[in-house]
Motif scaffolding. Structure first.
Motif, PDB file in Angstrom:
ATOM      1  N   MET A  10       2.953   8.231 -12.175  1.00  0.00           N
ATOM      2  CA  MET A  10       2.279   7.508 -11.097  1.00  0.00           C
ATOM      3  C   MET A  10       3.245   7.322  -9.933  1.00  0.00           C
ATOM      4  O   MET A  10       4.409   6.983 -10.133  1.00  0.00           O
ATOM      5  CB  MET A  10       1.782   6.153 -11.605  1.00  0.00           C
ATOM      6  N   ALA A  11       2.752   7.548  -8.731  1.00  0.00           N
ATOM      7  CA  ALA A  11       3.585   7.401  -7.538  1.00  0.00           C
ATOM      8  C   ALA A  11       3.998   5.946  -7.340  1.00  0.00           C
ATOM      9  O   ALA A  11       3.273   5.024  -7.704  1.00  0.00           O
ATOM     10  CB  ALA A  11       2.820   7.895  -6.308  1.00  0.00           C
ATOM     11  N   SER A  12       5.174   5.763  -6.759  1.00  0.00           N
ATOM     12  CA  SER A  12       5.626   4.420  -6.388  1.00  0.00           C
ATOM     13  C   SER A  12       5.325   4.204  -4.913  1.00  0.00           C
ATOM     14  O   SER A  12       5.476   5.110  -4.087  1.00  0.00           O
ATOM     15  CB  SER A  12       7.122   4.270  -6.648  1.00  0.00           C
ATOM     16  N   PHE A  13       4.876   3.000  -4.583  1.00  0.00           N
ATOM     17  CA  PHE A  13       4.459   2.689  -3.220  1.00  0.00           C
ATOM     18  C   PHE A  13       5.314   1.581  -2.617  1.00  0.00           C
ATOM     19  O   PHE A  13       5.625   0.595  -3.282  1.00  0.00           O
ATOM     20  CB  PHE A  13       2.993   2.237  -3.193  1.00  0.00           C
ATOM     21  N   GLY A  14       5.639   1.745  -1.346  1.00  0.00           N
ATOM     22  CA  GLY A  14       6.251   0.680  -0.578  1.00  0.00           C
ATOM     23  C   GLY A  14       5.197   0.093   0.348  1.00  0.00           C
ATOM     24  O   GLY A  14       4.232   0.768   0.710  1.00  0.00           O
ATOM     25  N   PHE A  15       5.371  -1.159   0.740  1.00  0.00           N
ATOM     26  CA  PHE A  15       4.452  -1.774   1.697  1.00  0.00           C
ATOM     27  C   PHE A  15       5.246  -2.662   2.631  1.00  0.00           C
ATOM     28  O   PHE A  15       5.899  -3.611   2.210  1.00  0.00           O
ATOM     29  CB  PHE A  15       3.352  -2.582   1.002  1.00  0.00           C
ATOM     30  N   LEU A  16       5.161  -2.333   3.931  1.00  0.00           N
ATOM     31  CA  LEU A  16       5.878  -3.066   4.973  1.00  0.00           C
ATOM     32  C   LEU A  16       4.897  -3.843   5.828  1.00  0.00           C
ATOM     33  O   LEU A  16       3.971  -3.276   6.392  1.00  0.00           O
ATOM     34  CB  LEU A  16       6.643  -2.076   5.862  1.00  0.00           C
ATOM     35  N   GLY A  17       5.091  -5.150   5.930  1.00  0.00           N
ATOM     36  CA  GLY A  17       4.223  -5.991   6.755  1.00  0.00           C
ATOM     37  C   GLY A  17       3.198  -6.728   5.922  1.00  0.00           C
ATOM     38  O   GLY A  17       2.256  -6.130   5.419  1.00  0.00           O
ATOM     39  N   LEU A  18       3.385  -8.037   5.779  1.00  0.00           N
ATOM     40  CA  LEU A  18       2.519  -8.842   4.912  1.00  0.00           C
ATOM     41  C   LEU A  18       1.833  -9.944   5.714  1.00  0.00           C
ATOM     42  O   LEU A  18       1.859 -11.112   5.352  1.00  0.00           O
ATOM     43  CB  LEU A  18       3.327  -9.433   3.753  1.00  0.00           C
ATOM     44  N   GLY A  19       1.195  -9.543   6.813  1.00  0.00           N
ATOM     45  CA  GLY A  19       0.395 -10.478   7.595  1.00  0.00           C
ATOM     46  C   GLY A  19      -0.973 -10.657   6.971  1.00  0.00           C
ATOM     47  O   GLY A  19      -1.168 -10.416   5.772  1.00  0.00           O
ATOM     48  N   ILE A  20      -1.937 -11.062   7.773  1.00  0.00           N
ATOM     49  CA  ILE A  20      -3.292 -11.321   7.264  1.00  0.00           C
ATOM     50  C   ILE A  20      -3.847 -10.113   6.518  1.00  0.00           C
ATOM     51  O   ILE A  20      -4.394 -10.230   5.421  1.00  0.00           O
ATOM     52  CB  ILE A  20      -4.236 -11.696   8.429  1.00  0.00           C
ATOM     53  N   MET A  21      -3.693  -8.931   7.105  1.00  0.00           N
ATOM     54  CA  MET A  21      -4.242  -7.712   6.515  1.00  0.00           C
ATOM     55  C   MET A  21      -3.320  -7.129   5.455  1.00  0.00           C
ATOM     56  O   MET A  21      -3.738  -6.828   4.335  1.00  0.00           O
ATOM     57  CB  MET A  21      -4.495  -6.674   7.611  1.00  0.00           C
ATOM     58  N   GLY A  22      -2.054  -6.952   5.808  1.00  0.00           N
ATOM     59  CA  GLY A  22      -1.126  -6.288   4.908  1.00  0.00           C
ATOM     60  C   GLY A  22      -0.962  -6.984   3.571  1.00  0.00           C
ATOM     61  O   GLY A  22      -0.883  -6.336   2.530  1.00  0.00           O
ATOM     62  N   LYS A  23      -0.914  -8.300   3.598  1.00  0.00           N
ATOM     63  CA  LYS A  23      -0.761  -9.053   2.355  1.00  0.00           C
ATOM     64  C   LYS A  23      -1.913  -8.765   1.403  1.00  0.00           C
ATOM     65  O   LYS A  23      -1.701  -8.484   0.210  1.00  0.00           O
ATOM     66  CB  LYS A  23      -0.696 -10.548   2.656  1.00  0.00           C
ATOM     67  N   ALA A  24      -3.146  -8.808   1.921  1.00  0.00           N
ATOM     68  CA  ALA A  24      -4.316  -8.561   1.074  1.00  0.00           C
ATOM     69  C   ALA A  24      -4.315  -7.127   0.527  1.00  0.00           C
ATOM     70  O   ALA A  24      -4.630  -6.895  -0.643  1.00  0.00           O
ATOM     71  CB  ALA A  24      -5.592  -8.817   1.865  1.00  0.00           C
ATOM     72  N   MET A  25      -3.942  -6.175   1.368  1.00  0.00           N
ATOM     73  CA  MET A  25      -3.915  -4.780   0.951  1.00  0.00           C
ATOM     74  C   MET A  25      -2.853  -4.538  -0.117  1.00  0.00           C
ATOM     75  O   MET A  25      -3.096  -3.841  -1.111  1.00  0.00           O
ATOM     76  CB  MET A  25      -3.678  -3.897   2.177  1.00  0.00           C
ATOM     77  N   ALA A  26      -1.677  -5.123   0.079  1.00  0.00           N
ATOM     78  CA  ALA A  26      -0.597  -4.959  -0.898  1.00  0.00           C
ATOM     79  C   ALA A  26      -0.942  -5.626  -2.232  1.00  0.00           C
ATOM     80  O   ALA A  26      -0.632  -5.090  -3.304  1.00  0.00           O
ATOM     81  CB  ALA A  26       0.703  -5.533  -0.331  1.00  0.00           C
TER      82      ALA A  26
END
Length: 286
Positions: free
Chosen positions: A1-17
């Motif tokens: 399984m691929a490993s994912f990074g997530f940058l930016g945890l605002g209103i949208m990014g937090k929910a997506m992450a």
């Protein structure tokens, strides 16, 4: 399984992450304010010290930040994504930016040996939480195919739109239309109620006809309740309208309605509603 990074945890990014973590993916997160990473770490995410570190250690790194300046900032510099990407790893910028900014970021990533996909989203806080965003992807097609499992967790639809810039253009077109609809809706609600009509009756009539749509129902209820809890910050919609008008200038394409809508949102920002929901446009209309 691929490993994912997530940058930016605002209103949208937090929910997506959060949705990626809850789906069982290996996720590493970073935010300019590291305190915003705590909830994700509690759910099982790892913490990266910089965009460079995240991009260097994850197969695909996603980013969701507020505007072109922020998108460029996390990509460039000694601690930026481009400094760490290399080795055909992937970078997917899901921020809403103009096509030129997206192309600049894409060039920096590919010159550093990575693959790039722009993937701005259509949807606000609730669709982000529910994993029902519309993801507008363009760029490296092999990266698109690799990112689809993550897109399927974050959204309900993720069309591939071609070369870098087309995802950005699609997003600006969509948000330009949304802003225009909200502007005339705010004017209509204000006019109707000033003439003595009940707001609930206006919404009832709209919901029964050809103009029925979820945005009018949701934002109309917010207007009547005078509850402008932020789902889509008004300042971000004004930024998108500005970028759409700039695209029209670049293409010598007339944009009279979009330009007027942009001015209405600028007035709302001037009145102090920048950080409230886009529904707060109603406050300057009434």
């Amino acid at each position: 399984m691929a490993s994912f990074g997530f940058l930016g945890l605002g209103i949208m990014g937090k929910a997506m992450a959060i949705n990626l973590v809850k789906a069982g993916f290996d996720v590493t997160v970073w935010n300019r304010n590291p305190e915003k990473c705590a909830e994700l770490i509690a759910l099982g995410a790892k913490h990266g010290d910089s965009p460079k570190e995240v991009a260097a250690t994850c197969d695909i790194t996603f980013a969701m930040v507020s505007d072109p300046a922020a998108a460029l900032a996390i990509c460039q510099g000694e601690d930026g994504v481009a400094a760490g990407i290399g080795h055909q790893r992937g970078y997917v910028d899901m921020s809403t930016v103009d096509a030129a900014t997206s192309q600049e970021i894409g060039n920096a990533v590919t010159q550093a040996g990575g693959r790039f996909l722009e993937a701005p989203v259509s949807g606000t806080k609730k669709p982000a939480e529910d994993g029902t965003l519309v993801i507008l992807a363009a760029g490296d097609q092999s990266l698109y195919q690799q990112a689809v499992p993550a897109f399927e967790v974050m959204g309900k639809m993720s069309p591939y739109l071609g070369e870098v810039g087309q995802g950005a253009n699609m997003k600006l077109v969509v948000n330009m239309m949304m802003g225009g609809m909200l502007s005339i809706f705010s004017e209509g609600m204000s006019l109707g109620m000033k003439s003595g009509l009940e707001g609930e009756k206006i919404l009832e009539v709209l919901s029964a006809g050809a103009m029925a749509n979820p945005m009018f129902a949701i934002k109309g209820a917010m207007m009547l309740a005078e509850d402008y809890t932020t789902s889509f910050p008004l300042k971000h919609m004004q930024k998108d309208l500005r970028l759409a008008v700039e695209l029209g200038d670049k293409l010598a394409h007339p944009m009279p309605t979009a330009a007027a809508t942009n001015e209405a949102f600028k007035l709302a920002r001037k009145e102090g509603y920048a950080d409230e929901d886009i529904a707060a446009l109603y406050k300057v209309m009434k």
